[in-house]
Design a protein around this motif. Structure first.
Motif, short mmCIF file in Angstrom:
data_model
loop_
_atom_site.label_atom_id
_atom_site.label_comp_id
_atom_site.label_asym_id
_atom_site.label_seq_id
_atom_site.Cartn_x
_atom_site.Cartn_y
_atom_site.Cartn_z
N ALA A 94 33.02 42.89 -20.04
CA ALA A 94 34.39 42.38 -19.92
C ALA A 94 35.40 43.45 -20.33
O ALA A 94 36.45 43.61 -19.68
CB ALA A 94 34.57 41.13 -20.79
N SER A 95 35.09 44.18 -21.38
CA SER A 95 35.96 45.27 -21.82
C SER A 95 36.09 46.33 -20.73
O SER A 95 37.19 46.80 -20.42
CB SER A 95 35.41 45.89 -23.10
N GLY A 104 37.99 44.74 -17.64
CA GLY A 104 39.40 44.54 -17.96
C GLY A 104 40.15 45.86 -18.02
O GLY A 104 41.28 45.98 -17.51
N GLY A 132 44.24 45.96 -21.32
CA GLY A 132 43.44 45.08 -20.46
C GLY A 132 42.06 44.86 -21.03
O GLY A 132 41.53 43.74 -20.98
N SER A 133 41.44 45.90 -21.57
CA SER A 133 40.13 45.77 -22.21
C SER A 133 40.20 44.81 -23.39
O SER A 133 39.32 43.97 -23.58
CB SER A 133 39.64 47.14 -22.70
N LEU A 152 42.38 42.35 -24.04
CA LEU A 152 42.56 40.96 -23.61
C LEU A 152 41.27 40.37 -23.06
O LEU A 152 40.87 39.25 -23.42
CB LEU A 152 43.67 40.87 -22.57
N ALA A 153 40.61 41.12 -22.18
CA ALA A 153 39.37 40.63 -21.58
C ALA A 153 38.26 40.50 -22.62
O ALA A 153 37.49 39.53 -22.61
CB ALA A 153 38.93 41.56 -20.45
N ALA A 159 38.95 37.44 -24.95
CA ALA A 159 38.71 36.19 -24.21
C ALA A 159 37.21 35.94 -24.05
O ALA A 159 36.72 34.82 -24.28
CB ALA A 159 39.39 36.25 -22.84
N ALA A 160 36.47 36.98 -23.67
CA ALA A 160 35.03 36.84 -23.52
C ALA A 160 34.37 36.57 -24.86
O ALA A 160 33.44 35.75 -24.96
CB ALA A 160 34.44 38.10 -22.89
#
Length: 285
Positions: free
Chosen positions: A164-165, A168, A196-197, A199-200, A203-204
């Motif tokens: 995800a990192s 993102g 972006g990393s 946030l993703a 969240a993950a």
């Protein structure tokens, strides 16, 4: 003359990269869900290829790593970490380091310190950090061969947060990247991509810890932040190593990605702190 393809701002062939990632994740998933010992064997194979790549890269600086003790000792470290835990891993690491230094004696005095230093660095960078994967797997019990236990869930969480990192950061960097994070080390890495990393990853982390591991949401936040920061650090360290060696990729064994080490950089950096966090906040709670 071979034509060099331009893959845009991402700097890689996205279709080949995605296809390779699907194959690799499929192989890892199949061994995790059906036979955990096979996953340990897969980790050993990846370790052997990674050491081969490191030796190949360091030869550019006339540093010849002792492959045999690194590969054999590294394999032992991974196996003992799974079956006997962290104390056995520490012991196996110390013994392997001593064996490497003894092994290099037959090469003579010239370059001994440089080669021994590079070998011990490689030992810590690949097999030692990689052994935390099997430490994570052992959280579900070393003799339980099948099923989705805590160890398997931990591996899934660790891998998906790191993915995800990466995803993102890739998307945010391509769409919004304007301000380089480390232009000398990695020109394509931007602060927008890092956001972006983050946030993703968070969240993950929250989703996986709460729904998969049945843990507290704040552990997911911590997991996301730690995972993203360490993944970025691992990527930057690998970029520094390759720039110092004067190479673009460690090898070309994975289409669209380069070498094994080009994909392990983030994973190796994240696994130890993620195992530590989950071990004391989720698995031992």
């Amino acid at each position: 003359m071979t034509e060099v393809k331009d893959h845009g701002r991402a700097g890689r062939d996205l279709k080949a990269a995605v296809a390779s990632a699907v194959v690799l994740l499929g192989a890892a998933g199949a061994t995790l869900f059906f036979w955990k010992t096979a996953f340990v064997a897969l980790v050993v194979v990846v370790l052997v290829v990674a050491i081969w790549e490191l030796r190949r890269g360091l030869l550019a600086k006339e540093i010849d790593l002792p492959e045999q003790p690194l590969m054999i000792g590294g394999a032992v470290m991974i196996v003992v970490a799974y079956f006997w835990g962290a104390p056995a891993l520490v012991t196996a690491t110390a013994v392997t380091a001593l064996v490497i230094m003894l092994w290099l004696l037959h090469r003579g005095i010239d370059g001994y310190v440089r080669t021994a230093t590079a070998a011990v660095f490689s030992l810590i960078y690949v097999p030692f950090l990689g052994s935390f994967v099997t430490l994570m797997l052992a959280e579900g019990g070393t003799w339980r061969e099948t099923g989705i236990d805590d160890g398997v869930k931990g591996i899934i969480t660790f891998v998906l947060v790191t993915v995800a990192s990466d995803v993102g950061g890739y998307v945010a960097g391509v769409l919004f990247g304007r301000h380089p994070m480390a232009p000398v080390i990695s020109p394509k890495k931007s602060w927008e991509g890092f956001a972006g990393s983050l946030l993703a990853g968070i969240a993950a982390g929250i989703a996986l810890v709460v729904w998969l591991l049945d843990g507290d949401w704040w552990v997911g936040v911590a997991l996301g932040v730690i995972g993203v920061c360490m993944a970025v650090l691992g990527d930057l360290v690998e970029s520094v190593i390759k720039r110092d060696l004067g190479i673009k990729d460690m090898s070309q064994v994975i289409p669209g990605h380069g070498g094994i080490m080009d994909r392990l950089d983030s994973l190796l950096a994240t696994i130890a702190p993620i195992w530590l966090l989950l071990h004391y906040t989720v698995f031992s709670a």
